[in-house]
Design an enzyme around this catalytic site. Structure first.
Site, PDB file in Angstrom:
ATOM      1  N   LEU A 120      11.910 -31.208 -37.790  1.00  0.00           N
ATOM      2  CA  LEU A 120      11.980 -29.979 -37.282  1.00  0.00           C
ATOM      3  C   LEU A 120      11.651 -30.127 -35.814  1.00  0.00           C
ATOM      4  O   LEU A 120      10.807 -30.703 -35.140  1.00  0.00           O
ATOM      5  CB  LEU A 120      11.002 -29.030 -38.033  1.00  0.00           C
ATOM      6  CG  LEU A 120      10.630 -27.655 -37.512  1.00  0.00           C
ATOM      7  CD1 LEU A 120      10.183 -26.940 -38.574  1.00  0.00           C
ATOM      8  CD2 LEU A 120       9.719 -27.518 -36.057  1.00  0.00           C
ATOM      9  N   HIS A 149       0.185 -36.391 -34.372  1.00  0.00           N
ATOM     10  CA  HIS A 149       0.216 -36.470 -33.108  1.00  0.00           C
ATOM     11  C   HIS A 149      -0.265 -34.911 -32.523  1.00  0.00           C
ATOM     12  O   HIS A 149       0.065 -34.095 -33.331  1.00  0.00           O
ATOM     13  CB  HIS A 149       1.850 -36.691 -32.680  1.00  0.00           C
ATOM     14  CG  HIS A 149       2.076 -36.559 -31.112  1.00  0.00           C
ATOM     15  ND1 HIS A 149       2.216 -35.420 -30.656  1.00  0.00           N
ATOM     16  CD2 HIS A 149       2.483 -37.719 -30.557  1.00  0.00           C
ATOM     17  CE1 HIS A 149       2.759 -36.005 -29.046  1.00  0.00           C
ATOM     18  NE2 HIS A 149       2.820 -37.362 -29.308  1.00  0.00           N
TER      19      HIS A 149
END
Length: 333
Positions: A127, A231
């Protein structure tokens, strides 16, 4: 602006390549490599064309299109069953317990164990939303359209599903986890290994990665501190996964240490709650929803409104190119 999710086509290569260059590394499913992306598009085209309704080594690659301009502004992917071509490796965080009668003490040490536990699961991934389109809930449209695709083609997917989140990457594009663990055995930087994996697959992991457990306490602080940590740009994605019913069950990526989230496919909220109806007509009011139609390569999804009587709004009907009697699947926005 009007946006539509649709199946990717070979002609989307340049747009996807340009987006791949914006990912910043560590994004294995969207490598900035033209040939690797071309191969993905060819694989996706074959996957959409396969008629057999059973899980296999399929990749469904979809894009977010700005309808007025035809520009591609995002991508998302679904893997029908991982581990069919190359083994699917994860690290599983476990515990090694030892007891000393002489000392009268028991020790519990956390270890990383190389695992194929998730072999055969389906995977949602890849994505990415173009920076110019990161508003208006388009990330949600991309993410949840995958579950509507699964709901409309349930027999083509496994009973377990996973999502890998990118781990922590430093300002230089390196991975503290890679440097502290796997990098010791591969003789290449994180960027080199990540690119090689994206283009050639991960058989080299089976060839070179030691099979014995790695004791977490023996790793440098820089590696320990990022185990199972997404992240910063992936924290919103992690929350969306949790809202869908995914959970972190101690599996992490062997490259960057990012968390792998898992769920039972039928318990994913947007799969479980999807409603399948025929369009009763066009109306200008209803519940805000994600609405999908079409099978395989004809799959399309957009934001719209659905009435309690099965009506949909005119703009959505136009985007999906459907009218009264069409079959749709929808979930509340």
């Amino acid at each position: 602006m009007n946006y539509l999710i649709r199946a990717a086509k070979p002609g989307d290569l340049q747009s996807i390549y340009e987006m791949a260059k914006l990912t910043g590394g560590g994004f294995t499913n969207l490598p900035p490599d033209r040939q690797a992306l071309r191969s993905k598009l060819e694989r996706a085209e074959a996957s959409f064309a396969r008629e057999e309704d059973a899980p296999g080594d399929e990749l469904y690659l979809m894009v977010l299109e700005e309808v007025e301009t035809g520009e591609v502004r995002g991508t998302c992917q679904i893997f029908a069953q991982v581990g069919q071509h190359w083994p699917f490796y994860s690290y599983r965080i476990g515990t090694d317990s030892k007891h000393s009668e002489q000392l009268g003490r028991t020790f519990h040490a956390q270890v990383l164990m190389l695992s194929n536990d998730l072999h055969g699961a389906s995977e949602v991934g890849g994505l990415f939303l173009h920076p110019a389109a990161r508003a208006g809930g388009l990330g949600l449209l991309l993410a949840r359209s995958r579950y509507l695709f699964i709901a409309r083609h349930r027999a083509r997917f496994a009973d377990r599903i996973l999502a890998e989140l990118r781990g922590v990457i430093d300002e230089a594009g390196g991975s503290p986890f890679w440097d502290g663990v796997a990098g010791k055995f591969f003789g290449m930087s994180f960027q080199e290994a990540d690119q090689f994996n994206a283009v050639h697959g991960n058989q080299f992991i089976a060839d070179l990665m030691p099979k014995h457990p790695v004791y977490i306490a023996m790793l440098p602080d820089s590696a320990r501190s990022v185990i199972g940590v997404p992240h910063p740009s992936g924290r919103a994605a992690m929350r969306m996964l949790e809202n869908e019913g995914f959970a972190f069950e101690n599996y992490i990526d062997i490259f960057d240490g990012g968390p792998t989230m898992t769920a039972r496919t039928d318990q994913v909220a947007s799969v479980r709650n999807a409603r399948h109806v025929e369009v009763a007509g066009i109306a200008e009011s209803g519940e805000d929803a994600l609405i999908a139609t079409g099978r395989l390569a004809d799959f399309r999804c957009c934001f719209g409104q659905v009435g309690a009587d099965g009506t949909i709004d005119a703009k959505c009907a136009g985007l999906l190119d459907i009218g009264k009697g069409a079959e749709i699947s929808w979930i509340g926005r």
